[in-house]
Write a protein that holds these residues in place. Sequence first.
Motif, short mmCIF file in Angstrom:
data_model
loop_
_atom_site.label_atom_id
_atom_site.label_comp_id
_atom_site.label_asym_id
_atom_site.label_seq_id
_atom_site.Cartn_x
_atom_site.Cartn_y
_atom_site.Cartn_z
N ILE A 1 1.06 -1.23 -0.03
CA ILE A 1 0.18 -0.01 0.10
C ILE A 1 0.90 1.33 0.08
O ILE A 1 1.56 1.67 0.94
CB ILE A 1 -1.12 0.08 1.04
N ARG A 2 1.10 1.81 -1.24
CA ARG A 2 2.18 2.86 -1.34
C ARG A 2 1.37 4.24 -0.96
O ARG A 2 0.30 4.41 -1.14
CB ARG A 2 2.63 2.94 -2.66
N GLY A 3 2.24 5.09 -0.72
CA GLY A 3 1.88 6.55 -0.65
C GLY A 3 1.02 6.98 0.41
O GLY A 3 0.18 7.89 0.56
N HIS A 4 1.07 6.19 1.68
CA HIS A 4 0.43 6.55 2.72
C HIS A 4 1.28 6.75 3.96
O HIS A 4 2.32 6.03 4.26
CB HIS A 4 -0.56 5.37 3.31
N ARG A 5 0.89 7.62 4.65
CA ARG A 5 1.39 7.91 5.87
C ARG A 5 0.78 7.18 6.98
O ARG A 5 -0.37 7.34 7.26
CB ARG A 5 1.35 9.59 6.34
N VAL A 6 1.53 6.34 7.77
CA VAL A 6 0.73 5.23 8.63
C VAL A 6 1.07 5.63 10.13
O VAL A 6 2.09 6.01 10.55
CB VAL A 6 1.46 4.11 8.32
N LEU A 7 -0.07 5.55 10.78
CA LEU A 7 0.21 5.59 12.17
C LEU A 7 -0.27 3.98 12.70
O LEU A 7 -1.22 3.61 12.78
CB LEU A 7 -1.02 6.46 12.69
N THR B 1 1.72 -2.56 29.70
CA THR B 1 2.87 -1.64 29.14
C THR B 1 2.16 -0.70 28.34
O THR B 1 3.11 -0.01 27.83
CB THR B 1 3.67 -2.41 28.49
N GLY B 2 0.92 -0.61 27.74
CA GLY B 2 0.40 0.48 27.23
C GLY B 2 0.49 0.11 25.51
O GLY B 2 0.84 -1.00 25.23
N CYS B 3 -0.19 0.99 24.59
CA CYS B 3 -0.30 0.73 23.41
C CYS B 3 0.95 1.64 22.77
O CYS B 3 1.03 2.88 23.05
CB CYS B 3 -1.42 1.55 22.94
N LYS B 4 1.66 0.91 21.92
CA LYS B 4 2.98 1.92 21.77
C LYS B 4 2.54 2.46 20.05
O LYS B 4 1.92 1.80 19.55
CB LYS B 4 3.98 0.61 21.19
N VAL B 5 2.94 3.44 20.08
CA VAL B 5 2.44 4.28 18.82
C VAL B 5 3.85 4.70 18.06
O VAL B 5 4.91 5.23 18.66
CB VAL B 5 1.82 5.60 19.15
N ALA B 6 3.70 4.61 16.71
CA ALA B 6 4.78 4.78 15.94
C ALA B 6 4.07 5.65 14.51
O ALA B 6 3.32 4.86 13.99
CB ALA B 6 5.74 3.81 15.47
N MET B 7 4.71 6.87 14.27
CA MET B 7 4.19 7.56 13.03
C MET B 7 5.29 7.24 12.07
O MET B 7 6.44 7.65 12.11
CB MET B 7 4.07 9.13 13.48
N LEU B 8 4.76 6.91 10.99
CA LEU B 8 5.42 6.69 9.77
C LEU B 8 5.22 7.53 8.50
O LEU B 8 4.09 7.68 8.09
CB LEU B 8 5.68 5.09 9.32
N ASP B 9 6.43 7.89 7.71
CA ASP B 9 6.14 8.48 6.56
C ASP B 9 5.94 7.48 5.31
O ASP B 9 5.75 6.46 5.32
CB ASP B 9 7.21 9.52 6.10
N GLU B 10 5.63 7.95 4.27
CA GLU B 10 5.18 7.16 2.96
C GLU B 10 6.44 6.30 2.70
O GLU B 10 6.00 5.20 2.20
CB GLU B 10 5.00 8.04 1.63
N HIS B 11 7.55 6.41 3.03
CA HIS B 11 8.65 5.41 2.63
C HIS B 11 9.03 4.63 3.91
O HIS B 11 10.00 3.84 3.90
CB HIS B 11 9.69 6.46 2.40
N GLY B 12 8.30 4.57 5.21
CA GLY B 12 8.39 3.85 6.16
C GLY B 12 9.12 4.19 7.26
O GLY B 12 9.78 3.64 8.23
N ASN B 13 9.89 5.64 7.02
CA ASN B 13 10.58 6.25 8.01
C ASN B 13 10.00 6.79 9.14
O ASN B 13 8.84 7.34 9.20
CB ASN B 13 11.39 7.53 7.50
N LEU B 14 10.72 6.56 10.59
CA LEU B 14 10.10 6.85 11.51
C LEU B 14 10.00 8.38 12.00
O LEU B 14 10.99 9.13 11.83
CB LEU B 14 10.71 6.12 12.96
N LEU B 15 8.76 9.08 12.22
CA LEU B 15 8.60 10.32 12.50
C LEU B 15 8.58 10.89 13.83
O LEU B 15 9.11 11.83 14.44
CB LEU B 15 7.61 10.95 11.58
N GLU B 16 7.87 10.00 14.43
CA GLU B 16 7.77 10.06 15.87
C GLU B 16 7.03 8.78 16.44
O GLU B 16 6.39 8.02 16.04
CB GLU B 16 6.62 11.17 16.23
#
Length: 555
Positions: A339-345, A353-368
Motif C-alpha cells: 500500500i504505497r503513498g500512505h502515511r501510517v500511524l 505496558t500500554g499501546c505503543k505508537v509509531a508515526m511513519l512517512d510514505e517510505h516507512g521512515n520513523l517520524l515520531e
Amino acid sequence: MRHETPGIAGGNCFDRMPVMNDTNVGLDLGRIAQDLQIRKVQVESVVQLLDEGNTIPFITRYRKERTGGLNEDLIRIIQQRVKQQRQLAERKEVILKNIQAQGKLTEELQKAILAVDSPKRLEDLYLPYKPKKRSLAAAAREKGLEPLALAVWQRDPVAANLAELLPTMVNPEKGLPTPEAVLEGVQHILAEQIAETAEVRGAARRVLIETGRLATTRVETLAEGQGIEFKDYFQFTEPVRQIPPHRVLAVNRGERQNILKVRLEYNAEMLEQAVMNCLPLADHPHAEFLRKCAADAIQRLLLPSLEREIRRDLTERAEDHAIEVFSRNLRRLLLQPPIRGHRVLALDPGYRTGCKVAMLDEHGNLLEHGVIYPHQGQPRREPKKPEQPEQKPAEGAAAPAAPPTTTEPSAVVEPASTEVPETAPASPPAEQPASEAAPAAPAPTRDRRAEALAYLENMARKHGATLIVLGNGTACRETEELVSNLIAERLTDLSYVIVNEAGASHYSTGAVGREEFPELDATVRGTISIGRRLQDPLSELVKIEPHNIGVGLYQ
C-alpha cells in the motif's frame, strides 16, 4: 558470527601452518586440495577456522587472509568433504574395535579397513563380522529345529505325529530339555515365517488401516498441571484414515515430550480372521498349532512392525502437508500488494505496558513515537497534575514505557500546549509544594482514554496520517474500539487496518532490528515493523525467519 580479531601485522598467513587438532587425525586433506585444485594449507586453514566455531559467511568475509581468498562455495565443499571423512574415520574406529573384540582382527584386515575411502566398501569388509540380530526364531534355528518347523508347515508325513516325534528331539545340551521346549522353538520359527509372509502382512495392513484408530492418553507419571497445552489429547481417539495432518503432528509432539501415550486400536477379530485366511489351514493336520503360531506372530511381530509403519506413513504425509501449507501461506503473505503513498500511524496494542505508537512517512521512515494507556487497569506512574498537561509530569509518566520517555506525555501536552501560557511550565515546581494535597485528589479520575484519543488525533493531524495500522495481538479488540471512535468522532477521513503482527517481536529483538534502529527500544522497533508490513509486506517480512511469521500448522 564471531567477533573479528586483529590480525598479525606483516607476514603471510601461509607462512604459518595451522595447528591441527585430534579431530583432523586420519583426514586426507591433500586429497581434498587436489580435487579442488587449491593448496593444502588453504584446506587446513578452513578446517581450523570451522573447528573454532566460525561460520562460513564469517570466514568468507573476514578471514580471506587465512584462506587465500576462497569463496563460500569452496569453503562449503571443504566442510562437507571433511564431515564425510570424519564420519568414515569414526565408523572405521568402531568397526576395528568390534572385530578386535571378537578376536578376529588380523594385520591384513586392519590395513584394508584403514585404506578404505568408500563407506560401501567399508561395510562390505565388515559384513562377515557384523553381529546379527538375535531373535527367538534365530535361537531356535541354532538349535536345529528349522527342519522340523518346515516339515510341520509343509505337512510332511514325518511330522504327522508330533506327540511321538518331539520327545526324540529333546537335547538338554542344546537348550531343549523337554518336548514342550522343542515345540516352543518350532512355534517361534513358524511365527516369524508367518509374520514375514507378504500376503499376511498385506492383509493385516489393510485391516489396521480400515479399522485402526489412533488413541492417546495422558502419561500416568505426568505431574499435575503439566502438559496443559495437550489437554485435548488426554482422552483422544480418531480413525487412522480420517485423522488430519495437524493432529498427527500434535500427537507426535506430545509423545516426544513424554506427555502423551500413543497406541493403535484396531478390530482384533477382523485382524485375526484376515491372517488366518492367508494360511493353508484347510485339512492341515496341525491347524490348531498353526493358529497358535499365527496368534503369536500377530501380537509379537506383526502388530509392532505394522504400527510403526502406519505411524511413519502418517507422519510423513503430515510433514509433507505441513510443508505444502507453509509454503503456500508464506507465498501469499510475501506477495501481498504493498500500500504505497500512505502515511501510517502504527499501533501495537497492550494492557499493562500500554499501546505503543509509531508515526511513519510514505517510505516507512520513523517520524515520531510514543506510548498511550487507554485501557482501564493500566498503571500510570505519574499521577501528578491531571488537569494541566505539562512536560514535567509527562516525563514521569513515560519512564515505565521504555525509550520513548517524552512521547507518552505528549498525548496530554501537545493538544493543550497552545492554550497554556508560556509561564505555565515554570509554575508547577513552585505551586506543587504549596498545594500538594489539592492536585492529588483528582488523580484517580484522570481520563486516560480521552488523553489517548487526544494524543492520537494530535499526532495524526501533525504528520498528515492517512491510514491507521493496528496489530492483532493482546488488547487488539479494545484498541480497535478506541480507533473506531477516533475515526468516527474526530478523524472521519481516516481508515484503519488490522495486520498480523506475528514475528514483530523476533524482528525487534533480532540483529536486523538492532542494526536498523540501534537507538530505539525493542517495543518501538516492533511497532515500526507492524506499520511497515502494510506499506511493503515483502520488504519487511523478509527480515524475519520464516518459522516466526506465523503461517504454518503450528503457529
